[in-house]
Design a protein around this motif. Structure first.
Motif, PDB file in Angstrom:
ATOM      1  N   ASN A   1       0.840  -1.193   0.000  1.00 45.89           N
ATOM      2  CA  ASN A   1       0.000   0.000   0.000  1.00 45.89           C
ATOM      3  C   ASN A   1       0.874   1.241   0.000  1.00 45.89           C
ATOM      4  OD1 ASN A   1      -2.406  -1.528   0.214  1.00 45.89           O
ATOM      5  ND2 ASN A   1      -2.039  -1.762   2.403  1.00 45.89           N
ATOM      6  N   ALA A   2       0.353   2.300  -0.562  1.00 48.24           N
ATOM      7  CA  ALA A   2       1.096   3.557  -0.562  1.00 48.24           C
ATOM      8  C   ALA A   2       1.299   4.037   0.875  1.00 48.24           C
ATOM      9  CB  ALA A   2       0.346   4.620  -1.362  1.00 48.24           C
TER      10      ALA A   2
ATOM     11  N   VAL B   1      12.026   8.305  -0.994  1.00 48.80           N
ATOM     12  CA  VAL B   1      11.426   9.639  -0.868  1.00 48.80           C
ATOM     13  C   VAL B   1      11.986  10.532  -1.960  1.00 48.80           C
ATOM     14  CG1 VAL B   1      10.942  11.568   0.683  1.00 48.80           C
ATOM     15  CG2 VAL B   1      11.356   9.288   1.619  1.00 48.80           C
ATOM     16  N   THR B   2      11.121  11.304  -2.568  1.00 42.13           N
ATOM     17  CA  THR B   2      11.524  12.298  -3.559  1.00 42.13           C
ATOM     18  C   THR B   2      11.105  13.685  -3.056  1.00 42.13           C
ATOM     19  OG1 THR B   2      11.246  10.726  -5.370  1.00 42.13           O
ATOM     20  CG2 THR B   2      11.291  13.070  -5.938  1.00 42.13           C
TER      21      THR B   2
ATOM     22  N   ASN C   1       6.933  13.179  -1.826  1.00 39.36           N
ATOM     23  CA  ASN C   1       6.121  11.976  -1.669  1.00 39.36           C
ATOM     24  C   ASN C   1       7.042  10.797  -1.443  1.00 39.36           C
ATOM     25  OD1 ASN C   1       7.091  11.195  -4.196  1.00 39.36           O
ATOM     26  ND2 ASN C   1       5.340  12.055  -5.273  1.00 39.36           N
ATOM     27  N   VAL C   2       6.439   9.646  -1.152  1.00 36.67           N
ATOM     28  CA  VAL C   2       7.221   8.465  -0.805  1.00 36.67           C
ATOM     29  C   VAL C   2       6.537   7.240  -1.393  1.00 36.67           C
ATOM     30  CG1 VAL C   2       6.021   8.285   1.411  1.00 36.67           C
ATOM     31  CG2 VAL C   2       8.207   7.128   1.119  1.00 36.67           C
TER      32      VAL C   2
ATOM     33  N   ALA D   1       7.602  -5.628  -5.935  1.00 42.75           N
ATOM     34  CA  ALA D   1       6.745  -4.622  -6.564  1.00 42.75           C
ATOM     35  C   ALA D   1       6.779  -3.352  -5.722  1.00 42.75           C
ATOM     36  CB  ALA D   1       5.316  -5.134  -6.691  1.00 42.75           C
ATOM     37  N   ASN D   2       6.533  -2.233  -6.411  1.00 39.51           N
ATOM     38  CA  ASN D   2       6.498  -0.934  -5.753  1.00 39.51           C
ATOM     39  C   ASN D   2       5.063  -0.464  -5.591  1.00 39.51           C
ATOM     40  OD1 ASN D   2       9.280  -0.964  -5.841  1.00 39.51           O
ATOM     41  ND2 ASN D   2       9.413   0.386  -7.628  1.00 39.51           N
ATOM     42  N   SER D   3       4.827   0.238  -4.505  1.00 38.55           N
ATOM     43  CA  SER D   3       3.511   0.824  -4.277  1.00 38.55           C
ATOM     44  C   SER D   3       3.344   2.048  -5.162  1.00 38.55           C
ATOM     45  CB  SER D   3       3.359   1.231  -2.813  1.00 38.55           C
ATOM     46  OG  SER D   3       4.118   2.407  -2.547  1.00 38.55           O
ATOM     47  N   PRO D   4       2.119   2.500  -5.352  1.00 38.96           N
ATOM     48  CA  PRO D   4       1.942   3.806  -5.985  1.00 38.96           C
ATOM     49  C   PRO D   4       2.483   4.887  -5.057  1.00 38.96           C
ATOM     50  CG  PRO D   4      -0.148   2.965  -5.168  1.00 38.96           C
ATOM     51  CD  PRO D   4       0.834   1.854  -5.015  1.00 38.96           C
ATOM     52  N   PRO D   5       2.853   6.045  -5.608  1.00 39.76           N
ATOM     53  CA  PRO D   5       3.373   7.113  -4.736  1.00 39.76           C
ATOM     54  C   PRO D   5       2.286   7.635  -3.816  1.00 39.76           C
ATOM     55  CG  PRO D   5       3.070   7.920  -6.974  1.00 39.76           C
ATOM     56  CD  PRO D   5       2.847   6.439  -7.025  1.00 39.76           C
ATOM     57  N   SER D   6       2.717   8.076  -2.658  1.00 45.24           N
ATOM     58  CA  SER D   6       1.778   8.670  -1.715  1.00 45.24           C
ATOM     59  C   SER D   6       1.292  10.007  -2.247  1.00 45.24           C
ATOM     60  CB  SER D   6       2.452   8.879  -0.358  1.00 45.24           C
ATOM     61  OG  SER D   6       3.478   9.850  -0.471  1.00 45.24           O
ATOM     62  N   GLU D   7       0.255  10.510  -1.634  1.00 44.47           N
ATOM     63  CA  GLU D   7      -0.240  11.830  -2.000  1.00 44.47           C
ATOM     64  C   GLU D   7       0.836  12.872  -1.724  1.00 44.47           C
ATOM     65  OE1 GLU D   7      -3.910  14.876  -0.833  1.00 44.47           O
ATOM     66  OE2 GLU D   7      -3.778  12.868   0.038  1.00 44.47           O
TER      67      GLU D   7
END
Length: 900
Positions: free
Chosen positions: A579-580, A619-620, A652-653, A660-666
């Motif tokens: 989960n994100a 984190v970006t 976001n993170v 697998a990667n989660s979708p980016p957080s809000e």
């Protein structure tokens, strides 16, 4: 049909191909008692009533549940209630899983399966959502699907304009009918047709309306109602060749089978089940001092699954004489001991006679035994023929002294960890049997069942139809099942089995690509919605089935049903991404710090509730001008980053489980500002005001005290500078509060380039430069004094006295005030107010005093302006002002955040 709505679609003209809805490929339960009734289809007048049809499922307030489409909640509807009573009837006729005791759960599921009864629009009578009105075709489709979900195959048929003969045929076959009336004594309504009457040349149908305090009603055929349509519901006839050999859930042991043992003298006859039966004479108590059995028969069935099995004995003939034994005693040895069941063979009807349901374990440990010890005198005939065992429910047990509910599998009791697991295994907790500790101990303890909250729970069945009884349970952290490699229950073969995998997954908002790889048939259900339907896929081809499902954040139930028709069983759910992560909101939107610490919460991986796959985070951090920094993959849930530039930052993170990667957080944002703002006093105007706003110093400079008169006032703390201040409300609004106060109205302005509009708070200070001093002196003053005198005036021949006012000047001594102005040196600045969001305030000073005022600003990032004396303004208060003072409590600007 919903209460009070018209049943329009029931009478529409429909294509002949739509009249019958038959779902095949499912195994029915054992032949129901209702199907073994004698043929009553003769033309003789008679009255037939199906007395076993329940009528206790009624619409009541407890049958309403939360529903998005109805503002006042969702009612089950009369079609749904009528269908529920029919299901409950069939559950009593040998299909127990059609009714698990959960009335509201059954009503809700039925309404969901009747598509145009549940939050949909309408279209055109095809048994699909969006019909022009709810109709019998939707009900036929829905009730058949409900039966299929419970593991049974039923034919459901909608008949818009039935004949009386069609209804008679259904009742004669022991099948209640769902009837829908466009117009009836109960309005537009659906009820249950439970009988008919043709005596006396009549044609009556007997309808149970399923309404509170509304009795069963006889309706003359074709009168008192209009627009009748019906839904018939009957077990489907299935070719039993589709079942694996020896996997039937109805076990019949005939008297001629090898696992039946006889002792004593028994006589064979050609009457009976499968063409033969046996009888013996009861023990003669007259010929013996003590009656003892001299003949017995023992049936030893081979039980394929642990469970609660109902035992039946076949009565080969229906005697009307006294030659048959009045009381026959059957000894039933089951998993928990021995039970004696007494039945009258003389009064029994020909056919299967129930001996009750009893717990049996897998294998041949139990038996049913009949002797000729009856107590009859003289002797009577005792009949022995076939016995039958029908699986009714799994063995659910619990210590009557308390403790967890347990499921008996392979002879061992295994604790059920949570209600979700019981639901996933299709267990009805109403079937739990409370046992004494001594009896319970006969089932040794086994390992606890896996929980659907932490693992995939696999419920295995030894058939291709997910039809109970349950064979065994397997728990997996990751759903990757390969026949011959993955652990598999010993009771389940390498082919021709089915399994239902269930788990609750914590998923965030978003679109999820569910991919199920399978060799064999598969169905994917999410929250009860069928998302992938490929049950009839080839038995030996690996196929990847995929469906993108949009979900809202929360717990979601996922069921994956699988059937292996070959020995190359394989099932795999492709890895779902974590989960994100959920970013923690920063306690600020502005900052002037050189670094920032970003934090987030790990919201979990739906495939890895137990933490078998450690997650890492990336984190970006981006600046509005294009600058960018990343954390790299880190195992922590926080990251400290440098902030080299002023302006707006976004971050976001994402999470990864290694596959697998989660979708980016809000995305979150904040702003950096390191330049102090500017504020400057603009004016200080002395006004005669009737209303003054109170602005007092911070708490470290003042305290509240009560003087000897009980008046609350502010007093300066020793060592802190003080300025006397007063305030007033509207003059006359409270005792002792007067207007005409010597107020100074202060105004200032502020700016915070380039932030426009600025988010500033202001601190205001003042100091007194001149104080008025009043002294008194004695001097001679001249004062005009008036008095009344009288004057004699001649009027004609008379003298008249007239009063007159006389004024004279008199010198007197008087005390007069002398005001002098004293300059003050080295006075300190005192804070009047802090954290103001306005650009003006009112200050109340001493008459005759001269004050100086200054202001500074603090921006949202915490940058604070320095105090500058050169930008102060002054104000002198008229010494002739008369000051009426009242002390008020200490107050502060409520808009100021705590800690600033």
């Amino acid at each position: 049909m919903d209460w009070g709505q018209p049943a329009r679609a029931i009478g529409h003209t429909l294509l002949a191909s739509a009249l019958g809805l038959v779902l095949t490929g499912l195994v029915p339960a054992p032949a129901a008692r209702a199907q073994q009734r004698p043929d009553l289809s003769s033309a003789q007048p008679r009255r037939v009533l199906l007395s076993e049809v329940p009528g206790d499922v009624l619409p009541r307030l407890s049958n309403i549940w939360a529903c998005d489409c109805d503002t006042d909640g969702c009612w089950p509807g009369c079609f749904t209630v009528a269908s529920a009573n029919v299901l409950k009837y069939w559950a009593r006729q040998g299909y127990p899983l059609l009714w698990n005791g959960d009335e509201n759960g059954t009503l809700q599921r039925l309404r969901e399966l009747f598509p145009n009864l549940y939050c949909y629009g309408n279209r055109n009578d095809d048994g699909q959502p969006s019909d022009s009105a709810y109709d019998a075709f939707d009900v036929a489709r829905g009730i058949a699907l409900f039966a299929r979900e419970r593991g049974y195959a039923f034919n459901a048929q909608a008949i818009p304009s039935p004949t009386f003969e069609q209804i008679v045929a259904e009742i004669d076959a022991g099948r209640p009918v769902i009837g829908a009336f466009g117009v009836s004594p109960w309005g537009s309504h659906a009820g249950t047709i439970i009988g008919y009457d043709t005596t006396g040349g009549r044609q009556l149908i007997i309808v149970r309306p399923n309404l509170l305090n509304r009795p069963d009603t006889e309706l003359v055929w074709g009168k008192g109602y209009r627009d009748l349509g019906i839904v018939t519901f009957a077990p489907a006839q299935i070719d039993r060749a589709v079942l694996p050999a020896g996997r039937s859930f109805e076990i019949v042991v005939d008297d001629s089978d090898p696992n039946v043992r006889f002792a004593g003298e028994w006589v064979s006859t050609e009457d009976g089940f499968a063409g033969g039966a046996r009888y013996t004479l009861s023990a003669d108590e007259i010929s013996t001092a003590r009656q003892q059995e001299t003949a017995l028969i023992r049936w030893t069935p081979s039980i394929p699954f642990d469970g609660l099995w109902e035992v039946f004995a076949w009565v080969p003939r229906e005697d009307v004489t006294e030659s048959t034994a009045l009381v026959a005693t059957y000894q039933i040895a089951h998993a928990e001991g021995m039970r004696l069941i007494r039945r009258s063979q003389r009064q029994a009807k020909q056919g299967w006679m129930s001996l009750g349901a009893h717990p049996f374990l897998q294998g041949s440990q139990g038996y049913i035994q009949l002797t000729n010890l009856t107590g009859d005198a003289p002797t009577r005939t005792v009949w022995a023929d076939a016995i039958k065992l029908v699986w009714r429910a799994p063995l659910l047990v619990r210590d009557e002294a308390g403790g967890p509910t347990m499921l008996v599998l392979n002879g061992k009791r295994r604790a059920i960890p949570d209600p979700q697991t019981a639901e996933a295994l299709r267990l009805n907790l109403a079937d739990v049997r409370m046992l004494p500790s001594l009896v319970l101990a006969q089932y040794p303890l086994g390992e606890m069942l896996p929980s659907v909250m932490s693992r995939w729970v696999g419920a295995f069945y030894n058939n291709v139809l997910l039809a109970p009884p349950l064979s065994d349970v397997l728990g997996l952290h990751e759903l990757a099942f390969v026949g011959g490699e993955t652990p598999q229950p010993a009771q389940v073969g390498s082919r021709d089995f089915s399994v239902r995998w269930t788990r609750y997954l914590a998923l965030g908002d978003g679109d999820y690509a569910f991919q199920v790889e399978a060799v064999g048939g598969v169905r994917l259900w999410i929250d009860g919605r069928l998302e992938i339907s490929a049950w009839d896929s080839p038995a030996d081809v690996l196929i990847a089935h995929e469906k993108i499902v949009t979900l809202q954040a929360g717990l979601h139930r996922v069921d994956i049903e699988y059937v292996a028709r070959s020995s190359t069983a394989r099932l795999r759910l492709a890895n779902l991404p974590p989960n994100a992560p959920l970013p923690d909101r920063l306690p600020f939107t502005w900052t002037n710090e050189p670094t920032v610490t970003l934090r987030w919460r790990d919201t979990g991986d739906p495939d890895d509730v137990d933490g078998q796959k450690p997650r890492k985070f990336f984190v970006t951090l981006r600046h509005e001008d294009g600058w960018r920094a990343t954390s790299g993959w880190i195992p922590l849930s926080e990251w400290t980053a440098a902030l080299p530039l002023e302006g707006t930052y976004y971050w976001n993170v994402i999470a990864s489980d290694g596959t697998a990667n989660s979708p980016p957080s809000e995305s979150q944002s904040f702003r950096v500002d390191r330049r102090p703002p500017w504020a400057q006093m603009q004016s200080a105007i002395v006004e005669l005001t009737r209303t003054a706003e109170l602005m007092l110093p911070p708490p470290e400079a003042y305290r509240l005290i009560t003087d000897t008169n009980g008046t609350l006032r502010v007093e300066a703390v020793v060592g802190q500078p003080s300025i006397a201040q007063t305030a007033s409300t509207e003059a006359g609004s409270a005792p002792g509060i007067l207007g005409n106060l010597p107020a100074v109205h202060l105004r200032w302005w502020g700016s915070d380039v380039p932030n426009d509009p600025p988010e500033l708070r202001y601190d205001v200070q003042a100091r007194q430069l001149v104080r008025a001093h009043t002294s008194y002196t004695v001097t001679t003053v001249t004062q005009a004094v008036t008095r009344v005198g009288y004057e004699l005036v001649l009027s004609g021949s008379q003298e008249v006295t007239v009063p007159v006012v006389l004024t004279e000047t008199v010198e007197q001594l008087a005390v007069v005030p002398v005001v002098t102005f004293v300059p003050l040196s080295q006075t300190e600045w005192v804070t009047l107010a802090t954290g103001l969001t306005t650009t003006e305030m009112v200050f109340i000073g001493e008459p005759g005093g001269t004050y100086e005022f200054r202001v500074r600003a603090t921006d949202a990032a915490g940058n604070q302006q320095k105090w500058f004396d050169g930008y102060a303004v002054r104000a002198e208060i008229d010494p002739r002002r008369i000051l009426y003072r009242t002390y008020l409590p200490l107050v502060y600007d409520q808009a100021k955040p705590s800690g600033q």
